[in-house]
Enzyme design. Structure first.
Site, PDB file in Angstrom:
ATOM      1  N   GLY A   9      37.319  47.145  38.988  1.00 48.08           N
ATOM      2  CA  GLY A   9      38.167  47.245  37.803  1.00 48.08           C
ATOM      3  C   GLY A   9      37.337  47.479  36.549  1.00 48.08           C
ATOM      4  N   ASN A  10      36.170  46.824  36.456  1.00 45.50           N
ATOM      5  CA  ASN A  10      35.322  46.976  35.282  1.00 45.50           C
ATOM      6  C   ASN A  10      34.648  48.338  35.240  1.00 45.50           C
ATOM      7  OD1 ASN A  10      35.968  44.376  34.576  1.00 45.50           O
ATOM      8  ND2 ASN A  10      34.216  43.526  35.673  1.00 45.50           N
ATOM      9  N   LYS A 122      45.139  32.513  41.263  1.00 44.53           N
ATOM     10  CA  LYS A 122      44.857  33.705  40.452  1.00 44.53           C
ATOM     11  C   LYS A 122      45.792  33.778  39.247  1.00 44.53           C
ATOM     12  CE  LYS A 122      41.693  35.651  43.027  1.00 44.53           C
ATOM     13  NZ  LYS A 122      40.345  35.957  42.542  1.00 44.53           N
ATOM     14  N   LYS A 207      40.373  42.695  46.044  1.00 44.93           N
ATOM     15  CA  LYS A 207      40.130  44.117  46.263  1.00 44.93           C
ATOM     16  C   LYS A 207      38.893  44.377  47.109  1.00 44.93           C
ATOM     17  CE  LYS A 207      38.023  45.544  42.418  1.00 44.93           C
ATOM     18  NZ  LYS A 207      36.898  44.871  42.958  1.00 44.93           N
ATOM     19  N   LYS A 265      32.153  40.079  45.912  1.00 44.40           N
ATOM     20  CA  LYS A 265      31.462  41.279  46.394  1.00 44.40           C
ATOM     21  C   LYS A 265      30.429  40.914  47.457  1.00 44.40           C
ATOM     22  CE  LYS A 265      32.098  44.100  42.257  1.00 44.40           C
ATOM     23  NZ  LYS A 265      33.513  43.857  42.393  1.00 44.40           N
TER      24      LYS A 265
END
Lengths: 311, 311
Positions: A9-10, A122, A207, A265
């Site tokens: 997203g970033n 979240k 994601k 990640k």
């Protein structure tokens, strides 16, 4: 090689940038420029985040009070349309004219028995004063939690279990298509425990974990997470911090890593490598070519068998 | 048979129904029940309208003033995500478990030299008082027109020229996929006349003409437009009105037809039949099986060669 690249997203909308369509398109144009050389001679699948975008849609829906805001699964589907379109249009500007591309909407299955449903974590949508949040929670059946001094809705983040459209994605790859899919971790879908009907789920799927599952199910040779940080660091934020180059899941388990945004990640990379015996990489979108080539960023590979060990 | 079914906006959300996600899903569930038997033994492509949905997104975007509303092409992409998702999820509930399905985002090319750009005709978004509309037009470069006593933005409706993702759609059909695509007439895309880059276009593409192009480019055997009216009528609204069963493009040209909402459908049917020599049909979604079988609705076919005519 078959390569899955997950755009963070970033990487698509940097912190502090305005949420305009123009800004997104500018960033996506840069991403397409990085992706095009990777597509050359390889099979390429592109997934992407949707955090800021789904947040904007939630704010817009809340601002227009005539129609009840649509559920999170539908908002997620809207962002797959929005972002998938911009990625493929900009890819169309930089890929060779004959190279086919397509965006496939992606439903990702979650398990209604996932323990995450008992512990929503979240944050999603606007912040509210406590009283307002409590009223909205009662009206809409939301869970809410304090976010600093304000309150926000929280939703569960269950594990991705299955990608419904995996066969169509595979077929398009076999025809040489660059495929955009699994945006925002996929559109959360589950079988209703009672009726067994497919329904949307009001959850957020990580994601990176969804992209790792995608890479695994596609038999990808390489799974790349492109973000705005150049590598995973050991001892991050301390005087001895050090970028990690090549490493293995076992070695990563011994290191002190900052939790923060790199945690998912690292977990996704470790799961992919452990399950497939293939390589995962984490690095910046701006250096994508070097990250794919294994020259830049952090590369996670199965541990080398020590010399002299019996196999 | 290879069949393209275009679901009209009114077939998905009837006039006067609330714009909620629940209402859309209920209607789409009904549509899926009609589509599943047509999928059996056939190759099936489903396109759909997006008028009410893109209207809602425009209203939501206008209500949230912190971020400038996204352009029409992006909103169209969002509706392809939203509606495509709901159609494929409900199809997943009624198709045999092994039947693959997928929704492909679809960019449709328009020509920046299309005369429609000189004469915007399609109303879009909220109604305003004249002074407000004039201010917004000046701020955003809109064209505006009177809609009754109020004023609204108008956009061009150029002809669809090409479907960018036609090869992926074809490949998925060959693998037996039910494919959802070309929603809302497709995401309007054009080559910038100066830079030749692909860009979005702030226009509305007629959904029936785009679906006819899709059916033609796919070599469909049958092109069906499913709506909320059971047939095309001659002398509609007069004492002698009569539903048209089988007809030909030549015969339709001699008839007095109501302009209204059936006009684009008749035009799309005539174009498809004239270009391909194959059949088009117009009828209600609730009678889809009968319309596909040629027993209900209006069937447009090439004129039969008169007996004794030399060929």
């Amino acid at each position: 090689m078959r390569i899955v690249v997950a755009l963070g997203g970033n990487a698509l909308l940097e912190r502090g940038q305005p949420m305009t369509a123009e800004q997104q398109r500018t960033n996506i144009r840069t991403a397409a420029t990085q992706l095009a050389p990777v597509a050359e001679g390889n099979e390429l699948v592109v997934s992407h985040g949707n955090g800021p975008q789904v947040g904007l849609l939630a704010l817009q829906a809340a601002a227009y009070e005539e129609v009840k805001a649509y559920p999170l699964d539908v908002l997620g589907a809207q962002t797959e349309g929005m972002i998938g379109y911009m990625i493929e249009q900009e890819l169309g500007n930089v890929l060779p004219a004959e190279r086919p591309f397509a965006s496939i909407l992606t439903m990702v299955e979650v398990d209604p028995a996932d323990p995450a449903f008992q512990n929503p974590t979240k944050f999603i949508g606007p912040v509210y004063e406590r009283e307002v949040a409590e009223r909205l929670a009662a009206e809409n059946g939301w869970a809410i939690k304090a976010d600093g001094a304000k309150w926000r809705r929280v939703v569960p983040s269950p594990r991705p279990q299955r990608i419904f459209e995996i066969r169509p994605i595979r077929w398009l790859l076999e025809h040489g298509c660059v495929v955009v899919c699994t945006g925002g971790g996929g559109i959360p879908t589950m079988f209703h425990p009672g009726t067994r009907r497919l329904i949307g789920a009001e959850v957020v799927i990580d994601k990176d974990l969804a992209s790792a599952l995608l890479a695994e199910e596609l038999g990808a040779d390489l799974f790349v997470m492109a973000t705005d940080v150049d590598a995973v660091y050991r001892d991050w934020g301390t005087p001895t911090q050090q970028a990690i180059g090549r490493t293995s899941p076992d070695e990563l388990a011994t290191m002190s890593l900052a939790a923060g945004s790199m945690g998912p990640k690292v977990q996704a990379a470790v799961e992919f490598v452990n399950r497939t015996g293939r390589a995962a990489a984490i690095g910046t979108l701006a250096q994508l070519g070097g990250v794919v080539a294994g020259e830049l960023g952090t590369r996670v590979e199965p541990a080398a068998v020590p010399a002299g060990a019996s196999r």
